[in-house]
Design an enzyme around this catalytic site. Structure first.
Site, PDB file in Angstrom:
ATOM      1  N   ASP A   1     -14.612  -6.295   1.226  1.00  0.00           N
ATOM      2  CA  ASP A   1     -14.260  -7.449   2.056  1.00  0.00           C
ATOM      3  C   ASP A   1     -14.619  -7.230   3.531  1.00  0.00           C
ATOM      4  O   ASP A   1     -14.367  -8.091   4.369  1.00  0.00           O
ATOM      5  CB  ASP A   1     -12.787  -7.869   1.896  1.00  0.00           C
ATOM      6  CG  ASP A   1     -11.800  -6.759   2.224  1.00  0.00           C
ATOM      7  OD1 ASP A   1     -12.245  -5.679   2.661  1.00  0.00           O
ATOM      8  OD2 ASP A   1     -10.592  -6.974   2.026  1.00  0.00           O
ATOM      9  N   ARG A   2     -15.202  -6.071   3.859  1.00  0.00           N
ATOM     10  CA  ARG A   2     -15.664  -5.843   5.223  1.00  0.00           C
ATOM     11  C   ARG A   2     -17.102  -5.346   5.179  1.00  0.00           C
ATOM     12  O   ARG A   2     -17.469  -4.566   4.308  1.00  0.00           O
ATOM     13  CB  ARG A   2     -14.770  -4.830   5.938  1.00  0.00           C
ATOM     14  CG  ARG A   2     -13.351  -5.393   6.109  1.00  0.00           C
ATOM     15  CD  ARG A   2     -12.503  -4.548   7.018  1.00  0.00           C
ATOM     16  NE  ARG A   2     -12.412  -3.195   6.514  1.00  0.00           N
ATOM     17  CZ  ARG A   2     -12.538  -2.118   7.276  1.00  0.00           C
ATOM     18  NH1 ARG A   2     -12.776  -2.223   8.562  1.00  0.00           N
ATOM     19  NH2 ARG A   2     -12.433  -0.931   6.737  1.00  0.00           N
TER      20      ARG A   2
ATOM     21  N   HIS B   1     -14.080  -8.290   8.925  1.00  0.00           N
ATOM     22  CA  HIS B   1     -13.745  -9.292   7.910  1.00  0.00           C
ATOM     23  C   HIS B   1     -14.396 -10.581   8.415  1.00  0.00           C
ATOM     24  O   HIS B   1     -14.074 -11.034   9.523  1.00  0.00           O
ATOM     25  CB  HIS B   1     -12.235  -9.544   7.850  1.00  0.00           C
ATOM     26  CG  HIS B   1     -11.428  -8.457   7.223  1.00  0.00           C
ATOM     27  ND1 HIS B   1     -11.292  -8.328   5.861  1.00  0.00           N
ATOM     28  CD2 HIS B   1     -10.691  -7.469   7.765  1.00  0.00           C
ATOM     29  CE1 HIS B   1     -10.493  -7.299   5.594  1.00  0.00           C
ATOM     30  NE2 HIS B   1     -10.122  -6.753   6.740  1.00  0.00           N
TER      31      HIS B   1
ATOM     32  N   LYS C   1      -3.500  -6.616  -3.050  1.00  0.00           N
ATOM     33  CA  LYS C   1      -3.661  -7.813  -2.224  1.00  0.00           C
ATOM     34  C   LYS C   1      -3.359  -9.003  -3.136  1.00  0.00           C
ATOM     35  O   LYS C   1      -3.807  -9.027  -4.288  1.00  0.00           O
ATOM     36  CB  LYS C   1      -5.086  -7.894  -1.667  1.00  0.00           C
ATOM     37  CG  LYS C   1      -5.349  -6.808  -0.632  1.00  0.00           C
ATOM     38  CD  LYS C   1      -6.752  -6.865  -0.061  1.00  0.00           C
ATOM     39  CE  LYS C   1      -6.945  -5.740   0.963  1.00  0.00           C
ATOM     40  NZ  LYS C   1      -8.334  -5.638   1.440  1.00  0.00           N
TER      41      LYS C   1
ATOM     42  N   SER D   1      -8.356  -0.425  -0.586  1.00  0.00           N
ATOM     43  CA  SER D   1      -9.310  -0.802   0.457  1.00  0.00           C
ATOM     44  C   SER D   1     -10.125   0.405   0.913  1.00  0.00           C
ATOM     45  O   SER D   1     -10.743   1.077   0.102  1.00  0.00           O
ATOM     46  CB  SER D   1      -8.570  -1.462   1.612  1.00  0.00           C
ATOM     47  OG  SER D   1      -9.476  -1.999   2.523  1.00  0.00           O
ATOM     48  N   HIS D   2     -10.083   0.734   2.214  1.00  0.00           N
ATOM     49  CA  HIS D   2     -10.913   1.820   2.750  1.00  0.00           C
ATOM     50  C   HIS D   2     -10.083   3.085   2.966  1.00  0.00           C
ATOM     51  O   HIS D   2     -10.534   4.012   3.617  1.00  0.00           O
ATOM     52  CB  HIS D   2     -11.505   1.373   4.080  1.00  0.00           C
ATOM     53  CG  HIS D   2     -10.451   1.002   5.065  1.00  0.00           C
ATOM     54  ND1 HIS D   2      -9.868  -0.244   5.065  1.00  0.00           N
ATOM     55  CD2 HIS D   2      -9.832   1.711   6.023  1.00  0.00           C
ATOM     56  CE1 HIS D   2      -8.933  -0.271   6.009  1.00  0.00           C
ATOM     57  NE2 HIS D   2      -8.890   0.901   6.609  1.00  0.00           N
TER      58      HIS D   2
ATOM     59  N   ASP E   1     -13.507  -1.957  -0.845  1.00  0.00           N
ATOM     60  CA  ASP E   1     -13.236  -3.083  -1.741  1.00  0.00           C
ATOM     61  C   ASP E   1     -14.052  -4.320  -1.393  1.00  0.00           C
ATOM     62  O   ASP E   1     -13.751  -5.421  -1.860  1.00  0.00           O
ATOM     63  CB  ASP E   1     -11.737  -3.395  -1.798  1.00  0.00           C
ATOM     64  CG  ASP E   1     -11.205  -3.949  -0.485  1.00  0.00           C
ATOM     65  OD1 ASP E   1     -11.733  -3.565   0.572  1.00  0.00           O
ATOM     66  OD2 ASP E   1     -10.264  -4.763  -0.521  1.00  0.00           O
TER      67      ASP E   1
ATOM     68  N   ASP F   1     -17.188  -1.935   2.765  1.00  0.00           N
ATOM     69  CA  ASP F   1     -16.032  -1.051   2.671  1.00  0.00           C
ATOM     70  C   ASP F   1     -15.625  -0.900   1.202  1.00  0.00           C
ATOM     71  O   ASP F   1     -16.248  -1.485   0.306  1.00  0.00           O
ATOM     72  CB  ASP F   1     -14.884  -1.522   3.579  1.00  0.00           C
ATOM     73  CG  ASP F   1     -14.025  -2.603   2.961  1.00  0.00           C
ATOM     74  OD1 ASP F   1     -14.556  -3.363   2.128  1.00  0.00           O
ATOM     75  OD2 ASP F   1     -12.832  -2.686   3.302  1.00  0.00           O
TER      76      ASP F   1
ATOM     77  N   ARG G   1       0.830  -1.202   0.000  1.00  0.00           N
ATOM     78  CA  ARG G   1       0.000   0.000   0.000  1.00  0.00           C
ATOM     79  C   ARG G   1       0.867   1.254   0.000  1.00  0.00           C
ATOM     80  O   ARG G   1       1.910   1.286   0.653  1.00  0.00           O
ATOM     81  CB  ARG G   1      -0.877   0.000   1.256  1.00  0.00           C
ATOM     82  CG  ARG G   1      -1.873   1.140   1.300  1.00  0.00           C
ATOM     83  CD  ARG G   1      -2.619   1.145   2.607  1.00  0.00           C
ATOM     84  NE  ARG G   1      -3.395  -0.077   2.804  1.00  0.00           N
ATOM     85  CZ  ARG G   1      -3.931  -0.430   3.964  1.00  0.00           C
ATOM     86  NH1 ARG G   1      -3.775   0.312   5.022  1.00  0.00           N
ATOM     87  NH2 ARG G   1      -4.634  -1.546   4.059  1.00  0.00           N
TER      88      ARG G   1
HETATM   89 ZN   LIG Z   1     -11.336  -3.867   2.494  1.00  0.00          ZN
END
Ligand SMILES: [Zn+2]
Length: 459
Positions: A243-244, A326, A115, A105-106, A241, A239, A17
């Protein structure tokens, strides 16, 4: 291609990142493509799925990444824009030898990152550092391959719907926060029975409405308003992307990661009595006790989604999750964190519960807890401080769990102190049956911090 050095801040514990144009550039994406391609080739593989999120910089990053893979002789299977779990799904669906997700992501809009999956497993820790070593040495495989376009969107939605057996009359408000989960969320809602109200389902990498992080209450304000205004049974949020997951009950109150897990555990344990369910050290004691009461085997593990995933595999646990929301299902699914899939399972679980989500929330033992507390601590002091606190507490005969930092039981409550994997901070949390006990726990924590020379005035 010659050797390449990544900025020292970019290769992290769980992902890669950086800030676009400052610490992360297209040259990094190209070198990462070469490094990932090299690892895949050396394991006998040749096909890697690639997906990108809705950030403005993501398409260019993806193109550079694909260049790097192609130059290794690895076929990039390009599935276009989507949430991270769509990439994980594609790795299985296309039986790829790995996958790379371009996502910030967020994080704020100027961030981006990656990832990575090798084989079917998410890569973390030393395996991420190894990409840096390959790049620094210019130790790359060479070859030539043409990328292929694959459309997995419909198959992905079908897979999500396959496990739906929830109520057909729910009224649901959905919020994608203009993140990459928007189109899949819209399609899923369209195909599910019931009534659906969609918020911010258009992908917009500037995130004009609110930040796509559903674990922060202010990001749930718009959704809360919709749930109350429209009389919804629940609200669901994702979120950046996908995944949450975030959830609001019919009174607009959030259910945090551990509360969602307890509702979901009821369904999982019904089908798999006695199964192991894993949650991270930040989760409430209510969750661990609740899993035991339902006949399951609760297992507390280290915070970090890659660590939880690895433990899940080792323990053959059908379900695991984190406070950070997650949620991982191996029960009927692939074992990775897909927030859209978790949403489907949450609807099922609400049906099994039979009452309202607010009634479920109110059925849980009432506790008070602190939010996540963060204390600045130099990197080289993080581990020693935890060790000092642990040995002082052990010497005093305290009940200490050292799975990840120290988690201390005191009276009817507990407190946690652990080293952040990603920042120069110590992270803490306290939970107790009432405010008075909570203040006592907080005082114990502060005392331990000051004995180790950490200022307990919050970050
Ligand atoms: Zn995420």
């Amino acid at each position: 291609m010659t050797a390449h050095r990544f900025d020292s801040t970019v290769l992290r514990e769980y992902d890669i990142r950086g800030i676009v144009g400052q610490t992360l550039r297209e040259a990094d994406a190209r070198a990462l493509g070469r490094a990932v391609g090299t690892v895949v080739r050396r394991r006998g593989g040749s096909r890697v799925a690639v997906c990108y999120d809705g950030r403005l910089s993501s398409p260019d990053m993806e193109a550079a990444l694909v260049d790097g893979l192609s130059a290794c002789g690895v076929t990039a299977l390009r599935i276009g824009m989507g949430p991270t779990p769509q990439l994980y799904f594609a790795v299985h669906h296309l039986d790829a030898d790995g996958g790379v997700m371009v996502t910030g992501s967020h994080n704020p809009p100027d961030y981006n990152g990656f990832k990575i999956v090798i084989g079917k497993q998410a890569v973390f820790g030393e395996d991420i550092q190894a990409f840096g070593s390959l790049a620094a040495a210019g130790d790359f495989e060479a070859g030539e391959a043409a990328p292929e376009d694959h459309d997995v969107f419909e198959a992905y939605i079908e897979r999500l719907l396959q496990d739906f057996d929830g109520p057909s009359d729910l009224k649901i408000a959905w919020d994608a926060g203009n993140g990459a989960a928007g189109p899949a969320m819209r399609k899923l809602a369209e195909r599910l029975p019931g009534e659906h109200i969609l918020l911010f389902d258009d992908v917009d990498g500037t995130f004009p409405n609110h930040h796509p992080d559903p674990t922060v209450p202010r990001n749930l304000e718009a959704l809360k308003e919709k749930v109350l205004q429209e009389g919804c049974d629940l609200g669901l949020a994702f979120d950046g992307d996908g995944d949450r997951i975030g959830a609001l009950d019919n009174e607009g109150r959030p259910l945090w990661g551990d509360q969602m897990m307890l509702l979901l555990a009821r369904d999982v344990l019904k089908e798999r009595p006695g199964a192991t369910i894993i949650a991270d050290v930040k989760a409430s004691q209510i969750l661990f006790d609740g899993i035991s009461e339902l006949g399951g085997r609760p297992l507390m593990w280290k915070t970090g989604h890659s660590l939880i995933k690895a433990k899940m595999l080792e323990e053959s646990a059908p379900f695991a999750g984190e406070m950070s929301a997650h949620l991982f299902f191996a029960d009927r699914f692939y074992g990775h964190d897909d927030a859209l899939y978790a949403a489907v399972r949450l609807l099922n679980a609400l049906g099994t519960w039979g009452g309202s989500l607010a009634a479920f929330r109110d059925s849980l033992p009432q506790v008070v807890n602190t939010p996540e507390l963060r204390f600045p601590c130099p990197e080289e002091r993080k581990k020693p401080v935890i060790e000092e606190v642990r040995s002082r507490l052990a010497a005093a005969g305290a009940e200490v769990d050292a799975t990840d930092g120290v988690r201390v039981r005191e009276g009817q409550g507990w407190w946690l102190l652990r080293a952040s994997n990603t920042q120069d901070v110590l992270v803490a949390r306290c939970e107790a049956p009432d405010e008075e006990s909570l203040a006592r726990l907080r005082a114990s924590l502060d005392e331990q911090l000051s004995l180790s020379g950490i200022t307990s005035k919050e970050h």
